[in-house]
Design an enzyme around this catalytic site. Structure first.
Site, PDB file in Angstrom:
ATOM      1  N   GLU A 121     -15.096  -2.165   4.542  1.00 35.79           N
ATOM      2  CA  GLU A 121     -15.712  -1.985   5.861  1.00 35.79           C
ATOM      3  C   GLU A 121     -17.164  -2.419   5.877  1.00 35.79           C
ATOM      4  O   GLU A 121     -17.623  -3.056   6.816  1.00 35.79           O
ATOM      5  CB  GLU A 121     -15.609  -0.523   6.322  1.00 35.79           C
ATOM      6  CG  GLU A 121     -14.200  -0.077   6.690  1.00 35.79           C
ATOM      7  CD  GLU A 121     -13.387   0.380   5.502  1.00 35.79           C
ATOM      8  OE1 GLU A 121     -13.933   0.392   4.362  1.00 35.79           O
ATOM      9  OE2 GLU A 121     -12.206   0.723   5.686  1.00 35.79           O
TER      10      GLU A 121
ATOM     11  N   HIS B 116      -9.768  12.456   9.189  1.00 38.23           N
ATOM     12  CA  HIS B 116      -9.132  11.576  10.178  1.00 38.23           C
ATOM     13  C   HIS B 116      -9.262  12.163  11.578  1.00 38.23           C
ATOM     14  O   HIS B 116      -8.516  11.788  12.483  1.00 38.23           O
ATOM     15  CB  HIS B 116      -7.648  11.369   9.862  1.00 38.23           C
ATOM     16  CG  HIS B 116      -7.385  10.472   8.689  1.00 38.23           C
ATOM     17  ND1 HIS B 116      -7.648  10.843   7.396  1.00 38.23           N
ATOM     18  CD2 HIS B 116      -6.880   9.214   8.613  1.00 38.23           C
ATOM     19  CE1 HIS B 116      -7.303   9.850   6.583  1.00 38.23           C
ATOM     20  NE2 HIS B 116      -6.840   8.853   7.296  1.00 38.23           N
TER      21      HIS B 116
HETATM   22  C1  LIG Z   1     -12.400   3.767   4.054  1.00 43.45           C
HETATM   23  C2  LIG Z   1     -11.034   3.718   4.622  1.00 43.45           C
HETATM   24  N1  LIG Z   1     -10.604   2.582   5.215  1.00 43.45           N
HETATM   25  C3  LIG Z   1      -9.352   2.520   5.735  1.00 43.45           C
HETATM   26  C4  LIG Z   1      -8.521   3.600   5.671  1.00 43.45           C
HETATM   27  C5  LIG Z   1      -7.110   3.531   6.255  1.00 43.45           C
HETATM   28  N2  LIG Z   1      -6.143   3.435   5.164  1.00 43.45           N
HETATM   29  C6  LIG Z   1      -5.571   4.530   4.625  1.00 43.45           C
HETATM   30  S1  LIG Z   1      -4.612   4.170   3.314  1.00 43.45           S
HETATM   31  C7  LIG Z   1      -4.930   2.530   3.458  1.00 43.45           C
HETATM   32  C8  LIG Z   1      -4.326   1.559   2.489  1.00 43.45           C
HETATM   33  C9  LIG Z   1      -4.749   1.853   1.113  1.00 43.45           C
HETATM   34  O1  LIG Z   1      -4.189   0.912   0.244  1.00 43.45           O
HETATM   35  P1  LIG Z   1      -4.225   1.125  -1.319  1.00 43.45           P
HETATM   36  O2  LIG Z   1      -5.615   1.466  -1.746  1.00 43.45           O
HETATM   37  O3  LIG Z   1      -3.603  -0.050  -1.938  1.00 43.45           O
HETATM   38  O4  LIG Z   1      -3.345   2.438  -1.537  1.00 43.45           O
HETATM   39  P2  LIG Z   1      -1.784   2.643  -1.230  1.00 43.45           P
HETATM   40  O5  LIG Z   1      -1.658   3.104   0.178  1.00 43.45           O
HETATM   41  O6  LIG Z   1      -1.096   1.361  -1.468  1.00 43.45           O
HETATM   42  O7  LIG Z   1      -1.342   3.717  -2.154  1.00 43.45           O
HETATM   43  C10 LIG Z   1      -5.780   2.283   4.523  1.00 43.45           C
HETATM   44  C11 LIG Z   1      -6.256   0.955   4.940  1.00 43.45           C
HETATM   45  C12 LIG Z   1      -9.021   4.771   5.061  1.00 43.45           C
HETATM   46  N3  LIG Z   1      -8.266   5.885   4.972  1.00 43.45           N
HETATM   47  N4  LIG Z   1     -10.260   4.810   4.537  1.00 43.45           N
END
Ligand SMILES: Cc1ncc(C[n+]2csc(CCOP(=O)(O)OP(=O)(O)O)c2C)c(N)n1
Ligand SMILES: [Mg+2]
Lengths: 311, 322
Positions: free
Chosen positions: A43, A112
């Site tokens: 971000e 959230h």
């Molecule tokens: C700082 C932030 N940006 C975006 C999100 C929204 N979000 C939650 S989980 C996720 C994906 C995370 O991907 P990864 O780190 O690969 O973990 P996975 O879900 O695959 O276990 C996103 C974009 C968030 N919770 N926090």
């Protein structure tokens, strides 16, 4: 969505940087992925990149999803976006829309669910828009895209799920930034209600009408700049005011609006009772629905606030 | 390979517990008994269990939004976890946190996290504390492929490197970050390659094989305990379900063929074959464990169901420590 399609057709400098494209994916066939960029979870980098592109002739719309995610980009928002035009003596314009969802009500817990708009009102240098229905959202978004400044556009998480009191017309229209809207005229108590609180206030107005209490519901629609004259006008007419804001009460937008009302001598003299703030308590938003509902203001809290103002 | 059959069976039990817990949590979610959102850990069990089996209960971990598996692997109580998912007053966080915020500080589980990447600085701090305490404690940060694009990842690796902290950064590369593929959002094929920029060891292992993960984690933990500093350990894995269970979810963008291929490489089935091949347990003994786990998870659901809801005004408590 309509707002984006229309403005992207109108101006090829308009493009999106998003955390997740989500429904915007529907625009890809027409505009291509160059103008609908899905970004990695970086971000700070992509918010700042949007700002840089804005200062270099483009009009980006930056959508990190929830505002709580974009707290990771706070330097770019607070130190850069808010100050950059002023600090460099107005040399360049930074036309961008920073669009994020706020609010609670989905049992998503504290990280959230948050209404951090008062923080942004206190930054000096960012316009701040918080629509309460899809019709206003479309018109305000189009104005925000055309504005020559960074505009923070907060959409309530539940806004999309609101009962459609006003369907979005297909045709072009703008809702100007900085103009409040009287959502319902009334004579006994003014209710100033921000974003999702406006429909709650309208429900309260329906209910209290049966008791012969008439509410005037004013939706500021933009918090920066604030349409203070419209709010004062309504309060001078009714003599009583309840301000409904989902933010934590301390330092809320409601606190600022209350000050704007009472600082003006004519409006102050018209008051028959002190302004009442209806806000969330000063706690992070809890997960369990029983506790969450307790924290978030709704129609019943508006009604209780109105009764207090009428005492 | 370790020959301690007690440990191996404990690993098996934990993996099955995670699978069963999450499968049931998903069902309860869709029946409307769990509010909010649930990110299932199913498919990634070998990572949490392989890593946590190399830790002591006094070592600390920081987790993610997909944190049920880390909690269970670190020894958290599934009754209190399920009660938290149900939003009950006697859940781990008294109903304040829910699925994305389960912690059990008594077993060194510093919390799941709703903010991607946010656990990494916290684990780095836990490692700093371990170092300052003067013992040989270590800390682990679990995070996803997507999280390795956050500034918090890069800052944490650098800090841990220059301060020589006993922390293991465990990247669970499941190839997707919600609807964005790692292929489209990472500048490298292997997240472990990023270790080079911070002058720390980085390695990639097959994350569906619990013993491979365990051995790699053991080595990284040994180094950390001996003052050798941090390691970036990437485990290639896959999540079986969509990004999250939530009402009105967007469609899963992942190709069906990819999902099927990964499910054909089930970390639990692979481990069953190995346990039987090595004569650690018979199929009947493993089925016995499955049944015990199923009963334990059912009783956790029963516990959650019969637990009291918080009072509305409990929302106002616990804002500040006494
Ligand atoms: C700082 C932030 N940006 C975006 C999100 C929204 N979000 C939650 S989980 C996720 C994906 C995370 O991907 P990864 O780190 O690969 O973990 P996975 O879900 O695959 O276990 C996103 C974009 C968030 N919770 N926090
Ligand atoms: Mg991932």
């Amino acid at each position: 969505m309509e707002a984006f399609r229309e403005e992207m057709r109108r101006d090829d400098k308009v493009f999106h940087i998003c955390g997740n494209l989500g429904p915007l994916a529907a625009l890809v066939p027409e505009f291509g992925i160059e103008r609908l960029r899905a970004s990695p979870i970086s971000e700070e980098a992509y918010v700042g990149a949007g700002l840089g592109a804005a200062g270099s002739g483009f009009r980006p719309i930056i959508s990190p999803g929830m505002m709580t995610f974009a707290f990771t980009a706070m330097d770019q928002i607070v130190n850069q976006m808010a100050k950059i035009h002023y600090m460099f003596g107005g040399q360049a314009a930074f036309p961008l829309v920073f669009r994020a969802s706020t609010g609670g009500g989905r049992s998503a817990a504290a990280q959230h669910s948050q209404s951090p708009h008062p923080m942004f009102m206190n930054l000096a240098g960012l316009k701040l828009v918080m629509p309460s229905n899809p019709y206003d959202a479309k018109g305000l978004m189009k104005s925000a895209i055309r504005d020559n400044n960074p505009v923070v556009f907060f959409e309530d998480q539940l806004l999309a799920a609101l009962p459609d009191r006003c369907p979005v017309p297909e045709e072009e229209y703008l809702v100007p930034i900085g103009e409040a809207d009287v959502k319902r005229e009334g004579s006994d108590v003014t209710v100033v209600a921000i974003s999702k609180m406006a429909p709650e206030a309208l429900k309260a107005a329906d209910e209290l009408e049966a008791e012969g209490i008439s509410l005037e519901v004013v939706d500021p629609r933009t918090l920066v700049p604030m349409d203070t004259p419209a709010i004062r006008r309504s309060v001078r007419k009714t003599g009583r005011v309840v301000i409904v804001d989902e933010a934590c009460i301390t330092g809320s937008a409601a606190a600022e609006i209350s000050a704007q009302i009472t600082e003006d001598l004519e409006t102050f003299r018209a008051l028959k009772s002190p302004p009442v703030r209806v806000c969330a308590p000063d706690v992070p938003i809890p997960y369990s629905p029983v506790m969450e509902q307790y924290c978030l203001p709704d129609k019943d809290n508006v009604i209780a606030g109105v009764r207090k103002a009428l005492q | 390979m370790t020959t301690d059959s007690g440990l191996l069976l404990d690993m098996y039990r934990k993996m099955v517990t995670i699978r069963t817990f999450d499968a049931r949590a998903v069902e309860e979610f869709h029946e409307g008994n769990i509010p909010g959102v649930v990110h299932a850990y199913i498919g990634q069990e070998a990572v949490a269990v392989g890593v946590c089996s190399a830790l002591r209960s006094t070592d600390r971990i920081a987790s993610t939004h997909r944190g049920h598996g880390h909690n269970i692997a670190k020894g958290a109580d599934i009754n209190l976890m399920m009660a938290e998912l149900f939003g009950r007053a006697n859940g781990y966080c008294h109903g304040k946190g829910g699925s994305m915020h389960i912690a059990d500080f008594s077993v060194g589980m510093l919390g799941a996290n709703g903010i991607v990447g946010a656990g990494m600085p916290i684990a780095t701090g836990a490692a700093l504390a371990a170092k300052l305490e003067g013992g040989d404690g270590v800390a682990v940060a679990f995070f996803g492929d997507g999280a390795s694009n956050e500034g918090a990842f890069h800052g944490s690796l650098n800090l841990a490197s220059i301060w020589n902290l006993p922390v293991i950064f465990v990247c669970e590369n499941n190839r997707w970050a919600s609807s964005n593929s790692a292929a489209a959002t990472l500048s490298v094929e292997d997240v472990s390659a990023r270790a080079a920029g911070y002058n720390i060891p980085g390695l990639t292992v097959e994350g569906t094989d619990v013993l491979t993960v365990y051995e790699a984690a053991q080595e990284a933990v040994r180094q950390a305990r001996e003052g050798g500093g941090p390691t970036l350990l990437e485990c290639k894995t896959y999540r079986w379900r969509g990004h999250s269970e939530s009402r009105g979810n967007p469609p899963d963008p992942r190709p069906v063929s990819e999902i099927e291929l990964s499910q054909s490489h089930d970390p639990i089935s692979v481990f069953i074959d190995l346990l039987m091949e090595q004569g650690v347990a018979t199929r009947e003994q493993l089925q016995q464990i499955d049944q015990e786990v199923a009963a334990a998870v059912e009783s956790a659901i029963e516990f959650a169901r019969s637990s009291p809801l918080p009072r509305p005004e409990d929302a106002l408590t616990e804002v500040f420590a006494p």
